[in-house]
Design an enzyme around this catalytic site. Sequence first.
Site, PDB file in Angstrom:
ATOM      1  N   GLY A 225       0.839  -1.185   0.000  1.00 27.94           N
ATOM      2  CA  GLY A 225       0.000   0.000   0.000  1.00 27.94           C
ATOM      3  C   GLY A 225       0.872   1.232   0.000  1.00 27.94           C
ATOM      4  O   GLY A 225       2.090   1.149  -0.141  1.00 27.94           O
ATOM      5  N   ALA A 226       0.224   2.389   0.192  1.00 26.72           N
ATOM      6  CA  ALA A 226       0.981   3.636   0.175  1.00 26.72           C
ATOM      7  C   ALA A 226       1.978   3.699   1.312  1.00 26.72           C
ATOM      8  O   ALA A 226       2.998   4.378   1.216  1.00 26.72           O
ATOM      9  CB  ALA A 226       0.018   4.824   0.260  1.00 26.72           C
ATOM     10  N   SER A 227       1.690   2.981   2.392  1.00 26.71           N
ATOM     11  CA  SER A 227       2.561   3.101   3.564  1.00 26.71           C
ATOM     12  C   SER A 227       3.565   1.975   3.696  1.00 26.71           C
ATOM     13  O   SER A 227       4.392   1.998   4.608  1.00 26.71           O
ATOM     14  CB  SER A 227       1.705   3.157   4.834  1.00 26.71           C
ATOM     15  OG  SER A 227       0.876   2.023   4.921  1.00 26.71           O
ATOM     16  N   ASP A 336     -15.046   0.339  15.156  1.00 28.36           N
ATOM     17  CA  ASP A 336     -15.187  -0.256  13.822  1.00 28.36           C
ATOM     18  C   ASP A 336     -15.391  -1.770  13.913  1.00 28.36           C
ATOM     19  O   ASP A 336     -14.773  -2.534  13.182  1.00 28.36           O
ATOM     20  CB  ASP A 336     -13.951   0.071  12.983  1.00 28.36           C
ATOM     21  CG  ASP A 336     -14.235   0.058  11.486  1.00 28.36           C
ATOM     22  OD1 ASP A 336     -15.435   0.017  11.114  1.00 28.36           O
ATOM     23  OD2 ASP A 336     -13.287   0.087  10.696  1.00 28.36           O
TER      24      ASP A 336
END
Length: 490
Positions: A225-227, A336
Amino acid sequence: MSFVNIFKRRKPKEETTAAIIGTPTNVNHDIHVSVTADGSLEGLPGSWLRQIGTQITKAEQNENPEVVKKVLQYYNFSVKKHGVPGQEIVKHIFTEHDIAEESKEMDLYMQSKDAHKSKDSDLSSEDSEKSNNFNSNHRSTVPLNVEKDCGNNLLQTKNLAQSIDNLTIEADEIEYRKPSITDNDIYRRRSNMSDDDYMRDIKKICNPGDPSDFYEKTLKDLGSGASGMVFAATNKRTGELVAIKDIDMKKQSKKDLLLSEIKIMKDFQHKNLVNFLDAFVVNVDHLWVVMELLDGGPLTDVVTETVMKEGQIAAVCYEVLQAINYLHNRGTIHRDIKSDNVLLGMDGTVKVTDFGFCANVIGNEQRETMVGTPYWMAPEVVTRQKYGKKVDIWSLGIMIVEMLDGEPPYLKAPPIRALYLITVNGRPNILRWDSCSPKLQDFIDQCLQVDVDNRAIAEDLLQHEFLEERMELKSLTPLIRAAKRILHKN
């Protein structure tokens, strides 16, 4: 991809403190909403009105203008708060104090110039409509039979060379399902510490050793992912599989939040949580985060592809409630709870994930925004009335609806419409309600009380007679195997 996508499906007198919202000062962009004679909302920013589109009818706008305003306020604030999906690597561990602070920020936002410029304000009408109907939940909003056909064809193509003839499942015992904001960086202020200072402090609380002495990387990459990149590894001492996320710290702007979360998560250990195991600083500016890895996949696969017995539902609820109770006793709110965030072991182990530093350890960070998946959300999250730890109990109730009906209410609706229906309707209809036992009905009733004061707490629900009917956890194994077979995940 998210962690779950690796494996593709009362105490009535309890004091609940409402968030106290301070009066903003020196603001010039107040939003006042009224309804005109023709039923149109007046006073909302134009970009917000475009967002409504066909999701909320004129009659609904006329009947519930304040609800519409709160829904759009919450939606746009959440988008602004999270920014560009994919940039977050930490989900803040929330307390009731944090929620009160967030409510103040929302109030200030409502009266700021930012509120008049939504995320979609620069889009054309056509693009805006597409954006408003976007659903980041991996469960498509198309009918279930279409979703399953498309998904299975794609997976079948990817796994063409894989035979499933040797799979042994207890087919006769399984009934199959027929088709049918999280971090608080807005109000946490950075200190004057430099990035080098943060890295030194992070290194102090990480394992000082070489990760290759403890873990051996497998051939399986779990995604990126982006991280950062995520891969599977084996604990050399125990032989257990783990997930390791390699985070390039040069690309992260929130090292202060990382430092705080690692300190907290090192002390959060429970048999029903996907536990943080270790952390290493590698090559000066890479952080390796080690977490437990469960091989059974998410509960989502089971609820969408099979039909669970009440005893199996009770077993899952009992395990999840233990995790919720653990977090609540430590002043932490998950915010969540849903089947996507409940992971299973092949032996039926049940663990809750995606809280605190667990968030995005493996991840499609796009799914982490609350606006993307509002379907499990308690009404008070939007109205901000007595918003506290009992939001997790409401979400547990919606997760039971998933286990009964195969999906949460309003899943086919886009986020703004879903937020509106949750806020206006309160408790949703349950398709299989009449087939539920009185004990299960009462358990659901205690979870899905719109009046927060009447909603149960985790400690009391753990003593509910419905949970006495729970089956052994190993009874979940045939369902897990069946779901894997259907979804070609073996």
